[in-house]
Design a protein around this motif. Structure first.
Motif, PDB file in Angstrom:
ATOM      1  N   THR A  18      32.370  36.544  40.875  1.00  0.00           N
ATOM      2  CA  THR A  18      30.950  36.915  40.808  1.00  0.00           C
ATOM      3  C   THR A  18      30.723  38.202  41.584  1.00  0.00           C
ATOM      4  O   THR A  18      31.415  38.469  42.564  1.00  0.00           O
ATOM      5  CB  THR A  18      30.038  35.833  41.431  1.00  0.00           C
ATOM      6  OG1 THR A  18      30.443  35.628  42.794  1.00  0.00           O
ATOM      7  CG2 THR A  18      30.111  34.528  40.672  1.00  0.00           C
ATOM      8  N   GLY A  19      29.749  38.974  41.161  1.00  0.00           N
ATOM      9  CA  GLY A  19      29.259  40.163  41.847  1.00  0.00           C
ATOM     10  C   GLY A  19      30.185  40.859  42.805  1.00  0.00           C
ATOM     11  O   GLY A  19      31.218  41.409  42.434  1.00  0.00           O
ATOM     12  N   SER A  20      29.817  40.837  44.079  1.00  0.00           N
ATOM     13  CA  SER A  20      30.560  41.587  45.094  1.00  0.00           C
ATOM     14  C   SER A  20      31.959  41.027  45.299  1.00  0.00           C
ATOM     15  O   SER A  20      32.886  41.767  45.620  1.00  0.00           O
ATOM     16  CB  SER A  20      29.798  41.601  46.422  1.00  0.00           C
ATOM     17  OG  SER A  20      29.656  40.292  46.918  1.00  0.00           O
ATOM     18  N   LEU A  21      32.137  39.717  45.113  1.00  0.00           N
ATOM     19  CA  LEU A  21      33.474  39.124  45.257  1.00  0.00           C
ATOM     20  C   LEU A  21      34.400  39.688  44.175  1.00  0.00           C
ATOM     21  O   LEU A  21      35.544  40.046  44.461  1.00  0.00           O
ATOM     22  CB  LEU A  21      33.400  37.601  45.161  1.00  0.00           C
ATOM     23  CG  LEU A  21      34.685  36.882  45.555  1.00  0.00           C
ATOM     24  CD1 LEU A  21      34.891  36.938  47.062  1.00  0.00           C
ATOM     25  CD2 LEU A  21      34.651  35.442  45.109  1.00  0.00           C
ATOM     26  N   HIS A  22      33.899  39.804  42.956  1.00  0.00           N
ATOM     27  CA  HIS A  22      34.692  40.383  41.861  1.00  0.00           C
ATOM     28  C   HIS A  22      35.050  41.832  42.188  1.00  0.00           C
ATOM     29  O   HIS A  22      36.188  42.256  41.998  1.00  0.00           O
ATOM     30  CB  HIS A  22      33.917  40.318  40.547  1.00  0.00           C
ATOM     31  CG  HIS A  22      34.505  41.182  39.481  1.00  0.00           C
ATOM     32  ND1 HIS A  22      35.677  40.869  38.835  1.00  0.00           N
ATOM     33  CD2 HIS A  22      34.105  42.376  38.973  1.00  0.00           C
ATOM     34  CE1 HIS A  22      35.967  41.828  37.958  1.00  0.00           C
ATOM     35  NE2 HIS A  22      35.026  42.743  38.019  1.00  0.00           N
ATOM     36  N   ASP A  23      34.081  42.584  42.699  1.00  0.00           N
ATOM     37  CA  ASP A  23      34.321  43.996  43.025  1.00  0.00           C
ATOM     38  C   ASP A  23      35.388  44.133  44.107  1.00  0.00           C
ATOM     39  O   ASP A  23      36.279  44.980  44.015  1.00  0.00           O
ATOM     40  CB  ASP A  23      33.031  44.678  43.478  1.00  0.00           C
ATOM     41  CG  ASP A  23      31.993  44.750  42.353  1.00  0.00           C
ATOM     42  OD1 ASP A  23      32.384  44.598  41.174  1.00  0.00           O
ATOM     43  OD2 ASP A  23      30.807  44.929  42.670  1.00  0.00           O
ATOM     44  N   SER A  24      35.307  43.280  45.140  1.00  0.00           N
ATOM     45  CA  SER A  24      36.303  43.318  46.224  1.00  0.00           C
ATOM     46  C   SER A  24      37.681  42.945  45.700  1.00  0.00           C
ATOM     47  O   SER A  24      38.681  43.579  46.038  1.00  0.00           O
ATOM     48  CB  SER A  24      35.900  42.369  47.352  1.00  0.00           C
ATOM     49  OG  SER A  24      34.691  42.763  47.930  1.00  0.00           O
TER      50      SER A  24
ATOM     51  N   THR B 246      33.726  42.195  55.541  1.00  0.00           N
ATOM     52  CA  THR B 246      33.806  43.655  55.464  1.00  0.00           C
ATOM     53  C   THR B 246      34.836  44.204  56.446  1.00  0.00           C
ATOM     54  O   THR B 246      35.360  45.291  56.254  1.00  0.00           O
ATOM     55  CB  THR B 246      32.434  44.295  55.758  1.00  0.00           C
ATOM     56  OG1 THR B 246      31.944  43.782  56.990  1.00  0.00           O
ATOM     57  CG2 THR B 246      31.448  43.969  54.654  1.00  0.00           C
TER      58      THR B 246
ATOM     59  N   SER C 136      35.083  38.163  51.334  1.00  0.00           N
ATOM     60  CA  SER C 136      33.680  38.159  51.762  1.00  0.00           C
ATOM     61  C   SER C 136      33.470  38.912  53.069  1.00  0.00           C
ATOM     62  O   SER C 136      32.329  39.154  53.469  1.00  0.00           O
ATOM     63  CB  SER C 136      33.185  36.721  51.917  1.00  0.00           C
ATOM     64  OG  SER C 136      33.314  36.025  50.698  1.00  0.00           O
TER      65      SER C 136
END
Length: 196
Positions: A86-92, A26, A24
């Protein structure tokens, strides 16, 4: 045995939650600092984390307990990853896993070396806490292994759960587990002056 099981599940969940926080963030430095709270909680709650215990194996019973710990750490961390996907967590998570697996596919021995490095860092973190009762060695050990790009088998199980699972990931996790063990045991032997 029930205590070992519950404490092993707890450790996997704590490292996975630390992974959620890391993904989470950056800023990698801030993320690695906050991730260390997971290992601090493992120590405070006396949870059974494979990477924190593998350097202290002394008997056949320890090896058996360690195998149970590893399996339960991996399953619980992976399941938290599936829940957190989920969303950005999956992408990271997918970016982290892709980078690690690319190295594994191209040069498996680099994966092993990076896993040994993590084992050294975690053993140093735990041993530093045991000797000083300070969490500074824990925080520094975790930050070092994350910023160096080393492989932690339980954290990687969480990342895989949050990203994607292929059966080859089990081979990757096995190699990382072996590397983490080699690093921890090697540094312990050197610390003890090569006396077992």
């Amino acid at each position: 045995m029930i205590k070992t099981i519950l404490k092993s599940i707890l450790a996997g969940v704590l490292i996975a939650l630390a992974g959620v926080v890391y993904l989470s963030c950056t800023d990698k430095v801030v993320g690695s600092f906050l991730f260390s709270f997971g290992l601090c909680l493992v120590i405070l709650l006396e949870a059974n984390l494979y990477t924190g215990k593998v350097g202290y194996v002394n008997s056949k019973q320890d090896v058996f307990d360690l195998a149970i710990m590893l399996i339960l750490n991996l399953v619980s961390a992976f399941l938290v990853g599936l829940i957190a996907k989920t969303g950005s967590l999956h992408d990271s998570a997918d970016a982290v896993v892709s980078a690690k697996l690319d190295v594994f596919y191209d040069t498996w021995w680099i994966t092993l070396l990076k896993s040994i490095g993590c084992g050294i860092c975690i053993y140093g973190a735990v041993e530093g806490y045991k000797k000083t009762k300070s969490f500074i060695p824990v925080i520094l050990g975790v930050m070092c292994f994350i910023l160096a790009g080393f492989n932690h088998v339980v954290a990687d199980a969480f990342y895989i759960g949050a990203a994607r699972f292929y059966w080859i990931n089990l081979v990757y996790l096995l190699l990382v587990a072996v590397g983490n063990a080699i690093g921890s045991i090697l540094i312990r032997l050197l610390q003890k002056g090569l006396k077992i």
